[in-house]
Design a protein around this motif. Structure first.
Motif, PDB file in Angstrom:
ATOM      1  N   MET A  64       0.851  -1.177   0.000  1.00  0.00           N
ATOM      2  CA  MET A  64       0.000   0.000   0.000  1.00  0.00           C
ATOM      3  C   MET A  64       0.895   1.237   0.000  1.00  0.00           C
ATOM      4  O   MET A  64       1.925   1.277   0.645  1.00  0.00           O
ATOM      5  CB  MET A  64      -0.919  -0.010   1.211  1.00  0.00           C
ATOM      6  CG  MET A  64      -1.756   1.250   1.310  1.00  0.00           C
ATOM      7  SD  MET A  64      -2.851   1.324   2.736  1.00  0.00           S
ATOM      8  CE  MET A  64      -3.840  -0.108   2.455  1.00  0.00           C
ATOM      9  N   SER A  65       0.455   2.246  -0.706  1.00  0.00           N
ATOM     10  CA  SER A  65       1.249   3.479  -0.810  1.00  0.00           C
ATOM     11  C   SER A  65       1.238   4.253   0.508  1.00  0.00           C
ATOM     12  O   SER A  65       0.330   4.113   1.329  1.00  0.00           O
ATOM     13  CB  SER A  65       0.698   4.363  -1.914  1.00  0.00           C
ATOM     14  OG  SER A  65      -0.467   5.024  -1.466  1.00  0.00           O
ATOM     15  N   ASP A  66       2.239   5.090   0.676  1.00  0.00           N
ATOM     16  CA  ASP A  66       2.327   5.922   1.878  1.00  0.00           C
ATOM     17  C   ASP A  66       1.146   6.883   1.966  1.00  0.00           C
ATOM     18  O   ASP A  66       0.642   7.151   3.056  1.00  0.00           O
ATOM     19  CB  ASP A  66       3.638   6.708   1.895  1.00  0.00           C
ATOM     20  CG  ASP A  66       4.847   5.806   2.111  1.00  0.00           C
ATOM     21  OD1 ASP A  66       4.667   4.663   2.597  1.00  0.00           O
ATOM     22  OD2 ASP A  66       5.966   6.243   1.799  1.00  0.00           O
ATOM     23  N   ALA A  67       0.695   7.390   0.809  1.00  0.00           N
ATOM     24  CA  ALA A  67      -0.419   8.347   0.809  1.00  0.00           C
ATOM     25  C   ALA A  67      -1.696   7.701   1.340  1.00  0.00           C
ATOM     26  O   ALA A  67      -2.417   8.306   2.138  1.00  0.00           O
ATOM     27  CB  ALA A  67      -0.654   8.895  -0.591  1.00  0.00           C
ATOM     28  N   LEU A  68      -1.971   6.464   0.922  1.00  0.00           N
ATOM     29  CA  LEU A  68      -3.169   5.778   1.407  1.00  0.00           C
ATOM     30  C   LEU A  68      -2.985   5.315   2.845  1.00  0.00           C
ATOM     31  O   LEU A  68      -3.922   5.384   3.649  1.00  0.00           O
ATOM     32  CB  LEU A  68      -3.523   4.606   0.502  1.00  0.00           C
ATOM     33  CG  LEU A  68      -3.974   4.978  -0.905  1.00  0.00           C
ATOM     34  CD1 LEU A  68      -4.175   3.735  -1.755  1.00  0.00           C
ATOM     35  CD2 LEU A  68      -5.240   5.821  -0.884  1.00  0.00           C
ATOM     36  N   LYS A  69      -1.805   4.863   3.181  1.00  0.00           N
ATOM     37  CA  LYS A  69      -1.515   4.430   4.557  1.00  0.00           C
ATOM     38  C   LYS A  69      -1.717   5.586   5.532  1.00  0.00           C
ATOM     39  O   LYS A  69      -2.281   5.404   6.614  1.00  0.00           O
ATOM     40  CB  LYS A  69      -0.079   3.896   4.637  1.00  0.00           C
ATOM     41  CG  LYS A  69       0.257   3.244   5.930  1.00  0.00           C
ATOM     42  CD  LYS A  69      -0.327   1.872   5.997  1.00  0.00           C
ATOM     43  CE  LYS A  69       0.198   1.130   7.207  1.00  0.00           C
ATOM     44  NZ  LYS A  69      -0.717   0.102   7.643  1.00  0.00           N
ATOM     45  N   ALA A  70      -1.306   6.786   5.133  1.00  0.00           N
ATOM     46  CA  ALA A  70      -1.445   7.964   5.999  1.00  0.00           C
ATOM     47  C   ALA A  70      -2.909   8.293   6.275  1.00  0.00           C
ATOM     48  O   ALA A  70      -3.238   8.835   7.335  1.00  0.00           O
ATOM     49  CB  ALA A  70      -0.744   9.166   5.373  1.00  0.00           C
ATOM     50  N   GLU A  90      -5.250   6.165   6.841  1.00  0.00           N
ATOM     51  CA  GLU A  90      -5.837   5.229   7.801  1.00  0.00           C
ATOM     52  C   GLU A  90      -6.013   5.856   9.187  1.00  0.00           C
ATOM     53  O   GLU A  90      -6.994   5.599   9.858  1.00  0.00           O
ATOM     54  CB  GLU A  90      -4.983   3.963   7.909  1.00  0.00           C
ATOM     55  CG  GLU A  90      -5.084   3.092   6.693  1.00  0.00           C
ATOM     56  CD  GLU A  90      -4.257   1.823   6.805  1.00  0.00           C
ATOM     57  OE1 GLU A  90      -3.554   1.625   7.834  1.00  0.00           O
ATOM     58  OE2 GLU A  90      -4.313   1.031   5.857  1.00  0.00           O
ATOM     59  N   GLY A  91      -5.071   6.668   9.611  1.00  0.00           N
ATOM     60  CA  GLY A  91      -5.160   7.288  10.929  1.00  0.00           C
ATOM     61  C   GLY A  91      -5.547   8.753  10.885  1.00  0.00           C
ATOM     62  O   GLY A  91      -5.468   9.441  11.899  1.00  0.00           O
ATOM     63  N   ALA A  92      -5.974   9.205   9.723  1.00  0.00           N
ATOM     64  CA  ALA A  92      -6.284  10.632   9.555  1.00  0.00           C
ATOM     65  C   ALA A  92      -7.569  11.017  10.282  1.00  0.00           C
ATOM     66  O   ALA A  92      -8.499  10.234  10.402  1.00  0.00           O
ATOM     67  CB  ALA A  92      -6.414  10.965   8.070  1.00  0.00           C
ATOM     68  N   ARG A 104      -7.945  16.500   4.364  1.00  0.00           N
ATOM     69  CA  ARG A 104      -7.996  16.653   2.905  1.00  0.00           C
ATOM     70  C   ARG A 104      -6.601  16.484   2.315  1.00  0.00           C
ATOM     71  O   ARG A 104      -5.624  16.925   2.899  1.00  0.00           O
ATOM     72  CB  ARG A 104      -8.564  18.015   2.533  1.00  0.00           C
ATOM     73  CG  ARG A 104     -10.003  18.150   2.995  1.00  0.00           C
ATOM     74  CD  ARG A 104     -10.534  19.555   2.860  1.00  0.00           C
ATOM     75  NE  ARG A 104     -11.826  19.661   3.495  1.00  0.00           N
ATOM     76  CZ  ARG A 104     -12.986  19.503   2.866  1.00  0.00           C
ATOM     77  NH1 ARG A 104     -13.015  19.246   1.583  1.00  0.00           N
ATOM     78  NH2 ARG A 104     -14.121  19.624   3.526  1.00  0.00           N
ATOM     79  N   ARG A 105      -6.549  15.839   1.144  1.00  0.00           N
ATOM     80  CA  ARG A 105      -5.312  15.639   0.396  1.00  0.00           C
ATOM     81  C   ARG A 105      -5.604  15.981  -1.059  1.00  0.00           C
ATOM     82  O   ARG A 105      -6.734  15.815  -1.519  1.00  0.00           O
ATOM     83  CB  ARG A 105      -4.816  14.186   0.482  1.00  0.00           C
ATOM     84  CG  ARG A 105      -4.562  13.661   1.882  1.00  0.00           C
ATOM     85  CD  ARG A 105      -3.476  14.364   2.659  1.00  0.00           C
ATOM     86  NE  ARG A 105      -2.277  14.577   1.869  1.00  0.00           N
ATOM     87  CZ  ARG A 105      -1.485  15.631   1.999  1.00  0.00           C
ATOM     88  NH1 ARG A 105      -1.743  16.566   2.885  1.00  0.00           N
ATOM     89  NH2 ARG A 105      -0.414  15.759   1.251  1.00  0.00           N
ATOM     90  N   PRO A 106      -4.616  16.414  -1.825  1.00  0.00           N
ATOM     91  CA  PRO A 106      -4.843  16.717  -3.242  1.00  0.00           C
ATOM     92  C   PRO A 106      -5.298  15.460  -4.002  1.00  0.00           C
ATOM     93  O   PRO A 106      -4.781  14.368  -3.788  1.00  0.00           O
ATOM     94  CB  PRO A 106      -3.469  17.175  -3.739  1.00  0.00           C
ATOM     95  CG  PRO A 106      -2.738  17.607  -2.503  1.00  0.00           C
ATOM     96  CD  PRO A 106      -3.254  16.733  -1.394  1.00  0.00           C
ATOM     97  N   LEU A 107      -6.272  15.634  -4.884  1.00  0.00           N
ATOM     98  CA  LEU A 107      -6.813  14.514  -5.654  1.00  0.00           C
ATOM     99  C   LEU A 107      -5.717  13.793  -6.426  1.00  0.00           C
ATOM    100  O   LEU A 107      -5.667  12.557  -6.431  1.00  0.00           O
ATOM    101  CB  LEU A 107      -7.919  15.001  -6.603  1.00  0.00           C
ATOM    102  CG  LEU A 107      -8.576  13.910  -7.441  1.00  0.00           C
ATOM    103  CD1 LEU A 107      -9.272  12.882  -6.560  1.00  0.00           C
ATOM    104  CD2 LEU A 107      -9.563  14.527  -8.420  1.00  0.00           C
ATOM    105  N   ASP A 108      -4.840  14.525  -7.091  1.00  0.00           N
ATOM    106  CA  ASP A 108      -3.781  13.882  -7.873  1.00  0.00           C
ATOM    107  C   ASP A 108      -2.913  12.968  -7.006  1.00  0.00           C
ATOM    108  O   ASP A 108      -2.493  11.901  -7.450  1.00  0.00           O
ATOM    109  CB  ASP A 108      -2.895  14.919  -8.567  1.00  0.00           C
ATOM    110  CG  ASP A 108      -3.516  15.464  -9.836  1.00  0.00           C
ATOM    111  OD1 ASP A 108      -4.470  14.847 -10.356  1.00  0.00           O
ATOM    112  OD2 ASP A 108      -3.049  16.515 -10.310  1.00  0.00           O
ATOM    113  N   GLU A 109      -2.640  13.382  -5.787  1.00  0.00           N
ATOM    114  CA  GLU A 109      -1.829  12.555  -4.881  1.00  0.00           C
ATOM    115  C   GLU A 109      -2.515  11.217  -4.613  1.00  0.00           C
ATOM    116  O   GLU A 109      -1.869  10.160  -4.626  1.00  0.00           O
ATOM    117  CB  GLU A 109      -1.607  13.301  -3.567  1.00  0.00           C
ATOM    118  CG  GLU A 109      -0.876  12.501  -2.507  1.00  0.00           C
ATOM    119  CD  GLU A 109      -0.790  13.245  -1.183  1.00  0.00           C
ATOM    120  OE1 GLU A 109      -1.100  12.630  -0.150  1.00  0.00           O
ATOM    121  OE2 GLU A 109      -0.433  14.440  -1.184  1.00  0.00           O
TER     122      GLU A 109
END
Length: 149
Positions: free
Chosen positions: A1-7, A9-11, A16-21
């Motif tokens: 799993m990517s770091d962006a999706l892993k992050a 999980e505990g958010a 909010r995160r940029p859509l492209d990311e």
């Protein structure tokens, strides 16, 4: 799993995160596709499953009209372009693994090429399969002699 999706999980709620990311981190298959489940937004009824690539997902998010990737035609398929039975996006979600989409839609008429409201009309029981709904519309009236399948 990517770091962006892993992050995520505990958010905290409303992070909010940029859509492209997130789309860069999403897991499309080797053909560049991801399953997309369409659900009627107000009733929760599961209407269909189709495939999206990044281009059709971005178009759907931008226009509000659902666009899938047709594997048989090898091109974008704007739901309802031949039948008139369009899907209008109400919400889109990516699952926790980043490999499946849930689209909450407002479906005009039947979602299935068979003329039924849902593509999921064959119940599998312990010893038989049973049709659970009648067509809303004759498929010949939707597509003439050319069914999409």
């Amino acid at each position: 799993m990517s770091d962006a999706l892993k992050a995520l999980e505990g958010a905290a709620l409303d992070t909010r995160r940029p859509l492209d990311e997130i789309l860069d981190a999403a897991r499309f298959n080797d053909a560049g596709l991801m399953p997309a489940i369409a659900q009627q937004h107000d009733s929760g009824e599961v209407l269909m499953m189709a495939w999206m690539n990044r281009q059709t997902l971005e178009e759907t998010l931008r226009t509000g009209r659902v666009c899938y990737w047709s594997r048989s035609r090898g091109k974008p398929w704007r739901k309802g372009e031949s039948s008139g039975q369009q899907q209008h996006l109400r919400a889109a979600s990516l699952d926790c693994d980043g490999d499946t989409l849930l689209l909450q839609v407002d479906q005009d008429g039947p979602a299935c090429h068979s003329g039924r409201r849902s593509c999921f009309y064959v119940a599998l029981e312990s010893d038989q399969a049973r049709v659970t709904s009648e067509p809303m519309v004759d498929p010949a009236a939707l597509y003439g002699d050319k069914s999409p399948h």
